[in-house]
Design an enzyme around this catalytic site. Structure first.
Site, mmCIF file in Angstrom:
data_model
loop_
_atom_site.group_PDB
_atom_site.id
_atom_site.type_symbol
_atom_site.label_atom_id
_atom_site.label_comp_id
_atom_site.label_asym_id
_atom_site.label_seq_id
_atom_site.Cartn_x
_atom_site.Cartn_y
_atom_site.Cartn_z
ATOM 1 N N ASP A 69 -3.854 -7.238 -1.923
ATOM 2 C CA ASP A 69 -4.086 -8.016 -0.727
ATOM 3 C C ASP A 69 -4.192 -6.821 0.510
ATOM 4 O O ASP A 69 -3.883 -5.870 0.309
ATOM 5 C CB ASP A 69 -2.951 -8.983 -0.443
ATOM 6 C CG ASP A 69 -1.680 -8.194 -0.199
ATOM 7 O OD1 ASP A 69 -1.193 -7.444 -1.073
ATOM 8 O OD2 ASP A 69 -0.798 -8.639 0.831
ATOM 9 N N ASP A 97 -5.911 0.451 2.641
ATOM 10 C CA ASP A 97 -4.684 -0.075 2.347
ATOM 11 C C ASP A 97 -4.642 -1.479 1.563
ATOM 12 O O ASP A 97 -4.846 -2.385 2.412
ATOM 13 C CB ASP A 97 -3.732 -0.282 3.665
ATOM 14 C CG ASP A 97 -2.321 -0.952 3.211
ATOM 15 O OD1 ASP A 97 -1.828 -0.986 2.162
ATOM 16 O OD2 ASP A 97 -1.732 -1.230 4.340
ATOM 17 N N GLU A 130 1.626 -8.332 -0.967
ATOM 18 C CA GLU A 130 2.514 -7.079 -0.591
ATOM 19 C C GLU A 130 2.813 -7.258 0.994
ATOM 20 O O GLU A 130 3.885 -6.955 1.423
ATOM 21 C CB GLU A 130 2.015 -5.774 -1.318
ATOM 22 C CG GLU A 130 2.821 -4.525 -0.974
ATOM 23 C CD GLU A 130 2.911 -3.918 0.251
ATOM 24 O OE1 GLU A 130 3.589 -2.866 0.445
ATOM 25 O OE2 GLU A 130 1.887 -4.387 1.364
ATOM 26 N N GLU A 131 1.784 -7.372 1.845
ATOM 27 C CA GLU A 131 1.733 -7.387 3.033
ATOM 28 C C GLU A 131 2.571 -8.618 3.872
ATOM 29 O O GLU A 131 2.743 -8.437 4.929
ATOM 30 C CB GLU A 131 0.327 -7.330 3.657
ATOM 31 C CG GLU A 131 -0.458 -6.308 2.944
ATOM 32 C CD GLU A 131 -0.218 -4.941 3.769
ATOM 33 O OE1 GLU A 131 0.843 -4.627 4.559
ATOM 34 O OE2 GLU A 131 -0.795 -3.815 3.465
ATOM 35 N N ASP A 154 0.295 4.105 -2.370
ATOM 36 C CA ASP A 154 0.438 3.056 -1.266
ATOM 37 C C ASP A 154 0.913 3.702 -0.213
ATOM 38 O O ASP A 154 1.852 3.039 0.695
ATOM 39 C CB ASP A 154 1.098 1.827 -1.452
ATOM 40 C CG ASP A 154 0.752 0.808 -0.378
ATOM 41 O OD1 ASP A 154 -0.294 1.014 0.339
ATOM 42 O OD2 ASP A 154 1.473 -0.195 -0.349
ATOM 43 N N HIS A 335 -3.871 -1.191 9.176
ATOM 44 C CA HIS A 335 -3.356 -2.244 9.777
ATOM 45 C C HIS A 335 -4.163 -2.123 11.211
ATOM 46 O O HIS A 335 -3.498 -2.616 12.233
ATOM 47 C CB HIS A 335 -1.897 -2.512 10.130
ATOM 48 C CG HIS A 335 -1.432 -2.590 8.680
ATOM 49 N ND1 HIS A 335 0.108 -3.383 8.467
ATOM 50 C CD2 HIS A 335 -1.892 -2.420 7.553
ATOM 51 C CE1 HIS A 335 0.353 -3.586 7.339
ATOM 52 N NE2 HIS A 335 -0.680 -2.985 6.593
HETATM 53 ZN ZN LIG Z 1 -0.021 -1.157 1.521
#
Ligand SMILES: [Zn+2]
Length: 362
Positions: A69, A97, A130-131, A154, A335
């Site tokens: 994700d 990411d 995961e986020e 990651d 992000h």
């Molecule tokens: Zn990540």
């Protein structure tokens, strides 16, 4: 050792398949096909995580993990290469990411297959959500995994970055109930839930507690009208530490403060306290750390062991006894819409990861 054009192509293709958290289906289908073509068996668990195994090989199973994700804005990503660096068009994240991690895993499997390299059996876990607080990894059936150790691809930066520890995190969902009354006619009949919350917040330890411990109250909402004594207030908060004892103590203080303050005002407290993920700290002589340090040195990178401040899927693997370090996949400025991926870093990180896997076959 790594096919530069191919890994870049793979990455460009992956980021053009939208996969915001909770909407990973299209990407998962594509990855399942690719993994099967590379000779892996695949399965999807009830939560949507993709698990694949390359069952031949000598020694212990080696885990390679990344998450499928991406954060928003992450739809319709148009990657652009400028001076050896991959960017988004500027209106979305890039998705490095963590699709840089996925591209590295696919390239490692390609290399092993086409060069017939001696390798350990490999387990690939590509997680969902995961986020959203490591939800996919949290729901994984860890006892079904076969790996003894592995890499989570990651984190940011070029090759050499090795995260050997991560914090625990607790989450609090709090409802404080008082009693409604008219603020002008009979305030003495009410109990002000907002005042209870305010007093509790000023009495609890917040912010940076020490070099490995933090806490926060992030959201407060409640009340119905200017002239009504508020009967209900909701709070969302968290606490983190790399030391489980410190976190337990901090969480207890936060909860006690809420309980005592609410009781003194004659209100009611409803509290949900979730251990979101647990801290880990691998010893520097753990075989997986030794392997990744050796791989870096063999490739001319100075290994840097770091302590993590955020959670990764590695928290859940380590809690389940799978010794896992988080290593860089080249991602940068994640992000944000300025997110980018230097191709040299992607390739360098892929070389380190491949060498680490191969070192474990020895
Ligand atoms: Zn990540």
């Amino acid at each position: 050792m790594i096919n530069r054009d191919r890994i870049v192509d793979t990455f460009l293709q992956l980021v053009q398949i939208d996969s915001p958290s909770g909407e990973e289906d299209a990407l998962r289908e594509e990855l399942q096909k690719r993994l099967q073509a590379l000779g892996l068996t695949t399965q999807v668990d009830d939560y949507g995580n993709l698990i694949a195994r390359l069952e031949d090989g000598a020694g212990e199973y080696f885990l390679l993990s990344a998450h499928m994700d991406t954060v928003e804005p992450g739809r319709g990503i148009k990657p652009i290469i400028r001076d050896g660096v991959i960017y988004s068009a500027g209106d979305t994240v890039l998705g490095g990411d963590d699709k840089s991690g996925i591209a590295i895993i696919l390239e490692i499997l390609q290399q092993i297959k086409e060069k017939n390299l001696p390798h350990p059996p490999i387990e690939v876990v590509l997680s969902v959500e995961e986020e959203k607080g490591l939800q996919g990894a949290r729901h994984l059936n860890m006892s079904a995994l076969k790996s003894k150790w592995g890499l989570v691809l990651d984190t940011g930066g070029g090759p050499g970055k090795i995260t050997r520890s991560g914090p625990s995190a607790d989450q609090f969902q709090i409802v404080i109930r008082g009693k409604a009354a008219h603020a002008g006619l009979n305030p003495e009949d009410g109990i002000n839930a907002l005042a209870i919350a305010a007093e509790a917040i000023t009495r609890m330890p917040l912010g940076r507690i020490d070099d490995e411990t933090t806490s926060n109250m992030g959201i407060i909402e409640g009340g119905t009208a200017r002239n009504a004594v508020p009967a209900e207030v909701r709070l969302l908060g968290e606490a983190r530490s790399r030391n489980n004892d410190k976190l337990e103590l901090l969480s207890r203080i936060i909860i006690n403060t809420l309980q005592q303050t609410t009781a003194r005002w004659g209100g009611e407290l409803e509290l949900e306290h979730v251990h979101n993920y647990r801290a880990y700290r691998l010893p520097d002589d753990a075989p997986i750390i030794q392997a990744v340090v050796k791989a870096n040195r063999e490739l001319g990178h100075e290994p840097v062991l770091r302590d993590g401040g955020g959670g990764t899927d590695g928290n859940h693997y380590n809690a389940a006894g799978i010794q896992t370090v988080t290593v860089s996949s080249g991602q940068a400025a994640v992000h944000t819409t300025n997110e980018h991926l230097p191709i040299d870093d992607l390739v360098g990180c892929a070389e380190v990861a491949l060498k680490t896997v191969l070192n474990m076959a020895e």
